[in-house]
Design a protein around this motif. Sequence first.
Motif, PDB file in Angstrom:
ATOM      1  N   VAL A  10      40.109  40.492  45.649  1.00 41.11           N
ATOM      2  CA  VAL A  10      40.098  39.378  44.693  1.00 41.11           C
ATOM      3  C   VAL A  10      39.678  38.087  45.064  1.00 41.11           C
ATOM      4  O   VAL A  10      38.801  37.397  44.359  1.00 41.11           O
ATOM      5  CB  VAL A  10      41.709  39.449  44.176  1.00 41.11           C
ATOM      6  CG1 VAL A  10      41.678  38.584  42.932  1.00 41.11           C
ATOM      7  CG2 VAL A  10      41.983  40.802  43.544  1.00 41.11           C
ATOM      8  N   LEU A  11      40.115  37.502  46.107  1.00 43.62           N
ATOM      9  CA  LEU A  11      39.501  36.167  46.740  1.00 43.62           C
ATOM     10  C   LEU A  11      38.016  36.491  46.913  1.00 43.62           C
ATOM     11  O   LEU A  11      37.218  35.305  46.493  1.00 43.62           O
ATOM     12  CB  LEU A  11      40.049  35.760  48.223  1.00 43.62           C
ATOM     13  CG  LEU A  11      41.540  35.502  48.041  1.00 43.62           C
ATOM     14  CD1 LEU A  11      41.961  35.357  49.447  1.00 43.62           C
ATOM     15  CD2 LEU A  11      42.071  34.553  47.174  1.00 43.62           C
ATOM     16  N   ALA A  12      37.464  37.306  47.334  1.00 46.62           N
ATOM     17  CA  ALA A  12      35.758  37.560  47.669  1.00 46.62           C
ATOM     18  C   ALA A  12      35.373  37.449  46.279  1.00 46.62           C
ATOM     19  O   ALA A  12      34.157  36.971  46.112  1.00 46.62           O
ATOM     20  CB  ALA A  12      35.579  38.853  48.260  1.00 46.62           C
ATOM     21  N   LEU A  13      35.911  38.025  45.142  1.00 47.83           N
ATOM     22  CA  LEU A  13      35.348  38.206  43.758  1.00 47.83           C
ATOM     23  C   LEU A  13      35.291  36.736  43.125  1.00 47.83           C
ATOM     24  O   LEU A  13      34.190  36.340  42.599  1.00 47.83           O
ATOM     25  CB  LEU A  13      36.173  39.235  42.916  1.00 47.83           C
ATOM     26  CG  LEU A  13      35.859  39.340  41.390  1.00 47.83           C
ATOM     27  CD1 LEU A  13      34.342  39.662  41.326  1.00 47.83           C
ATOM     28  CD2 LEU A  13      36.762  40.246  40.741  1.00 47.83           C
ATOM     29  N   VAL A  14      36.236  36.030  43.336  1.00 48.23           N
ATOM     30  CA  VAL A  14      36.316  34.840  42.818  1.00 48.23           C
ATOM     31  C   VAL A  14      35.264  33.924  43.431  1.00 48.23           C
ATOM     32  O   VAL A  14      34.677  33.106  42.565  1.00 48.23           O
ATOM     33  CB  VAL A  14      37.918  33.944  43.183  1.00 48.23           C
ATOM     34  CG1 VAL A  14      37.881  32.508  42.948  1.00 48.23           C
ATOM     35  CG2 VAL A  14      38.884  34.891  42.519  1.00 48.23           C
ATOM     36  N   LEU A  54      39.237  30.204  53.640  1.00 46.48           N
ATOM     37  CA  LEU A  54      38.606  31.501  54.075  1.00 46.48           C
ATOM     38  C   LEU A  54      36.976  31.009  54.770  1.00 46.48           C
ATOM     39  O   LEU A  54      36.645  31.128  55.664  1.00 46.48           O
ATOM     40  CB  LEU A  54      38.585  32.676  53.460  1.00 46.48           C
ATOM     41  CG  LEU A  54      40.060  33.239  53.230  1.00 46.48           C
ATOM     42  CD1 LEU A  54      39.834  34.459  52.261  1.00 46.48           C
ATOM     43  CD2 LEU A  54      40.417  33.738  54.712  1.00 46.48           C
ATOM     44  N   LEU A  55      36.276  30.605  53.777  1.00 47.30           N
ATOM     45  CA  LEU A  55      34.691  30.207  53.817  1.00 47.30           C
ATOM     46  C   LEU A  55      34.758  29.121  54.808  1.00 47.30           C
ATOM     47  O   LEU A  55      34.029  29.277  55.655  1.00 47.30           O
ATOM     48  CB  LEU A  55      34.283  29.869  52.554  1.00 47.30           C
ATOM     49  CG  LEU A  55      32.674  29.531  52.570  1.00 47.30           C
ATOM     50  CD1 LEU A  55      31.940  30.767  52.909  1.00 47.30           C
ATOM     51  CD2 LEU A  55      32.380  28.724  51.138  1.00 47.30           C
ATOM     52  N   ARG A  56      35.508  28.058  54.825  1.00 44.69           N
ATOM     53  CA  ARG A  56      35.372  27.131  55.608  1.00 44.69           C
ATOM     54  C   ARG A  56      35.604  27.432  57.051  1.00 44.69           C
ATOM     55  O   ARG A  56      35.267  26.904  58.121  1.00 44.69           O
ATOM     56  CB  ARG A  56      36.258  25.865  55.438  1.00 44.69           C
ATOM     57  CG  ARG A  56      36.246  24.730  56.136  1.00 44.69           C
ATOM     58  CD  ARG A  56      37.255  23.396  55.627  1.00 44.69           C
ATOM     59  NE  ARG A  56      36.869  23.168  54.229  1.00 44.69           N
ATOM     60  CZ  ARG A  56      37.808  23.521  53.198  1.00 44.69           C
ATOM     61  NH1 ARG A  56      39.016  23.776  53.496  1.00 44.69           N
ATOM     62  NH2 ARG A  56      37.469  23.147  51.815  1.00 44.69           N
TER      63      ARG A  56
END
Length: 264
Positions: A10-14, A54-56
């Motif tokens: 879900v986080l990746a989809l966002v 997560l990206l950071r």
Amino acid sequence: MKHTSYGFDVLALVGQLRFKQHMTIAEITEELTERGVSTSERNSQRLYERYLTLLRSSVTEFVKDELQRVALQHGGIMISMDGVQPEKGNETLYVVREVFSGTILVAKSVKSSSAEELKSLIQPVIDLGFTIIGIVSDGQQSIRLAMESLLPEVPYQYCQYHYLKDIAKPIVDLDRKLKTGIKKSLRGIRAIERKLEQDVSEEAEVARDYLAAVRSVLLEDGNPPLDLPGLRIYETSEAIQASLESCLSKKRALSTSKHNQNIQ
């Protein structure tokens, strides 16, 4: 992820909806709901922030690896800093970049462009621990003062692009006038296109090809000062004109030849 009942999918989809499809938080909420994921705008904002976390963390490791490679190759890293001119009333976005690799090290909007404010953006780069062998900027005084305060021994260079852009300004202004004049003279082609709409002859098909070439000229653009759009449009227009004259010359020669044969 800890402290949330939503999976990493879900986080990746966002993240995909926000950065690839450029959706707003409200649109992301609507999309998640349609997919059967129960949420609200406030919760979607939290999911988006967790995605950024997560990206950071992944980007930080990548940046360190990339800077390590650059430092081994060049004996250190070279940094540049520039601010994106905002619309009236908005904050200025400042970006610190590693020059050799093009890696973005810091990107942050600030309310003030003072030297003290900019120092807070430069310090984290220094804290990475890599030797800084050079600095590049557009000559903005607050950037120079911030760099001089934190890195007094590091050589400073005025950005070559900005330098060239400044000295080439008179040429760029003349080129813009050339571009405007040529485009203005080519904008009567719509009337010719209307005349050819019902014509199915070979000559009409050739004419339509030339009109398409002229239309492409109207969309032509460049990247001054090294790639002048006016000069590019002029050269392309000359090439089209030369081709058209050659085509007409062949047609006249063929017509003359047929006429002589009929006389004989």
